[in-house]
Design a protein around this motif. Sequence first.
Motif, PDB file in Angstrom:
ATOM      1  N   ASP A  23      52.882  26.532 -13.250  1.00  0.00           N
ATOM      2  CA  ASP A  23      53.463  26.144 -14.534  1.00  0.00           C
ATOM      3  C   ASP A  23      52.779  24.887 -15.076  1.00  0.00           C
ATOM      4  O   ASP A  23      52.482  24.801 -16.278  1.00  0.00           O
ATOM      5  CB  ASP A  23      54.969  25.898 -14.406  1.00  0.00           C
ATOM      6  CG  ASP A  23      55.759  27.170 -14.177  1.00  0.00           C
ATOM      7  OD1 ASP A  23      55.192  28.274 -14.381  1.00  0.00           O
ATOM      8  OD2 ASP A  23      56.934  27.063 -13.783  1.00  0.00           O
ATOM      9  N   ALA A  24      52.518  23.917 -14.196  1.00  0.00           N
ATOM     10  CA  ALA A  24      51.862  22.675 -14.623  1.00  0.00           C
ATOM     11  C   ALA A  24      50.455  22.973 -15.147  1.00  0.00           C
ATOM     12  O   ALA A  24      50.050  22.458 -16.192  1.00  0.00           O
ATOM     13  CB  ALA A  24      51.811  21.685 -13.465  1.00  0.00           C
ATOM     14  N   ALA A  39      47.898  37.285  -5.307  1.00  0.00           N
ATOM     15  CA  ALA A  39      49.344  37.407  -5.437  1.00  0.00           C
ATOM     16  C   ALA A  39      50.017  36.702  -4.270  1.00  0.00           C
ATOM     17  O   ALA A  39      49.396  36.438  -3.251  1.00  0.00           O
ATOM     18  CB  ALA A  39      49.732  38.878  -5.480  1.00  0.00           C
ATOM     19  N   TYR A  40      51.275  36.406  -4.438  1.00  0.00           N
ATOM     20  CA  TYR A  40      52.031  35.739  -3.383  1.00  0.00           C
ATOM     21  C   TYR A  40      53.311  36.512  -3.140  1.00  0.00           C
ATOM     22  O   TYR A  40      54.010  36.854  -4.089  1.00  0.00           O
ATOM     23  CB  TYR A  40      52.349  34.301  -3.798  1.00  0.00           C
ATOM     24  CG  TYR A  40      53.213  33.572  -2.810  1.00  0.00           C
ATOM     25  CD1 TYR A  40      52.669  33.108  -1.624  1.00  0.00           C
ATOM     26  CD2 TYR A  40      54.562  33.386  -3.036  1.00  0.00           C
ATOM     27  CE1 TYR A  40      53.453  32.446  -0.695  1.00  0.00           C
ATOM     28  CE2 TYR A  40      55.349  32.726  -2.114  1.00  0.00           C
ATOM     29  CZ  TYR A  40      54.795  32.260  -0.953  1.00  0.00           C
ATOM     30  OH  TYR A  40      55.567  31.612  -0.033  1.00  0.00           O
ATOM     31  N   SER A  41      53.590  36.802  -1.903  1.00  0.00           N
ATOM     32  CA  SER A  41      54.830  37.489  -1.538  1.00  0.00           C
ATOM     33  C   SER A  41      55.586  36.628  -0.544  1.00  0.00           C
ATOM     34  O   SER A  41      55.113  36.386   0.567  1.00  0.00           O
ATOM     35  CB  SER A  41      54.523  38.856  -0.918  1.00  0.00           C
ATOM     36  OG  SER A  41      54.047  39.732  -1.899  1.00  0.00           O
ATOM     37  N   LEU A  90      52.455  38.766 -23.810  1.00  0.00           N
ATOM     38  CA  LEU A  90      52.981  37.643 -24.574  1.00  0.00           C
ATOM     39  C   LEU A  90      53.470  36.562 -23.618  1.00  0.00           C
ATOM     40  O   LEU A  90      53.383  35.381 -23.902  1.00  0.00           O
ATOM     41  CB  LEU A  90      54.121  38.098 -25.481  1.00  0.00           C
ATOM     42  CG  LEU A  90      53.730  39.151 -26.523  1.00  0.00           C
ATOM     43  CD1 LEU A  90      54.961  39.632 -27.270  1.00  0.00           C
ATOM     44  CD2 LEU A  90      52.691  38.578 -27.479  1.00  0.00           C
ATOM     45  N   HIS A  91      53.991  37.016 -22.466  1.00  0.00           N
ATOM     46  CA  HIS A  91      54.452  36.118 -21.407  1.00  0.00           C
ATOM     47  C   HIS A  91      54.438  36.924 -20.117  1.00  0.00           C
ATOM     48  O   HIS A  91      54.877  38.068 -20.093  1.00  0.00           O
ATOM     49  CB  HIS A  91      55.873  35.630 -21.706  1.00  0.00           C
ATOM     50  CG  HIS A  91      56.411  34.724 -20.647  1.00  0.00           C
ATOM     51  ND1 HIS A  91      56.095  33.394 -20.588  1.00  0.00           N
ATOM     52  CD2 HIS A  91      57.225  34.963 -19.594  1.00  0.00           C
ATOM     53  CE1 HIS A  91      56.701  32.851 -19.547  1.00  0.00           C
ATOM     54  NE2 HIS A  91      57.392  33.780 -18.927  1.00  0.00           N
ATOM     55  N   ASN A  92      53.929  36.348 -19.043  1.00  0.00           N
ATOM     56  CA  ASN A  92      53.871  37.079 -17.777  1.00  0.00           C
ATOM     57  C   ASN A  92      54.019  36.109 -16.614  1.00  0.00           C
ATOM     58  O   ASN A  92      53.227  35.180 -16.468  1.00  0.00           O
ATOM     59  CB  ASN A  92      52.554  37.842 -17.653  1.00  0.00           C
ATOM     60  CG  ASN A  92      52.514  38.707 -16.418  1.00  0.00           C
ATOM     61  OD1 ASN A  92      53.545  39.087 -15.877  1.00  0.00           O
ATOM     62  ND2 ASN A  92      51.321  39.030 -15.961  1.00  0.00           N
ATOM     63  N   GLU A  93      55.024  36.313 -15.795  1.00  0.00           N
ATOM     64  CA  GLU A  93      55.230  35.502 -14.597  1.00  0.00           C
ATOM     65  C   GLU A  93      54.959  36.296 -13.331  1.00  0.00           C
ATOM     66  O   GLU A  93      55.105  35.776 -12.235  1.00  0.00           O
ATOM     67  CB  GLU A  93      56.662  34.962 -14.571  1.00  0.00           C
ATOM     68  CG  GLU A  93      56.946  34.008 -15.702  1.00  0.00           C
ATOM     69  CD  GLU A  93      58.369  33.481 -15.707  1.00  0.00           C
ATOM     70  OE1 GLU A  93      59.176  33.913 -14.852  1.00  0.00           O
ATOM     71  OE2 GLU A  93      58.666  32.645 -16.567  1.00  0.00           O
TER      72      GLU A  93
END
Length: 147
Positions: A23-24, A39-41, A90-93
């Motif tokens: 996010d930063a 990726a992180y699981s 448009l937005h992806n987390e």
Amino acid sequence: MLNTRTHKLGFPFSANLRSDLDDAFGQLFGKSFPNVEGAYSPLSVWEEDSKYHIALDVPGMKKDELSLDIQDGHLILTGERVSVEDREYLHNERRYGKFKRVVQLPEWVDPGSVTATLEAGVLTVVLEKKLEMQPKRIEIQDVTKPE
């Protein structure tokens, strides 16, 4: 004892540290970098009676997209989340890419006892303790003579 990634359990930082850092970077540079390390699981590990349990969150993944190996005293969980091509978000987390989680197994784990199930987006691995390491109740003999 038990290692996940490159640190021991009980690492002093938040479980959301990676997300906070992403996010930063996103705020500084205007985008996120989901594939820098892949990726992180997240995973959980617990001990219950004569078993050792590991649960890894893998939402939306199928069993043929995952790999589970034991090598040199380590349980190695790998997989890859593939993103939808030609999609501008448009937005992806959500995280995409390859991931690898390595868990150092204690000496008391029987590597031949591994079972794994995939249910509702959670890969659960169960390992039995070696028979000689399992709790054993000892019967106490009464040596007094009845009168």
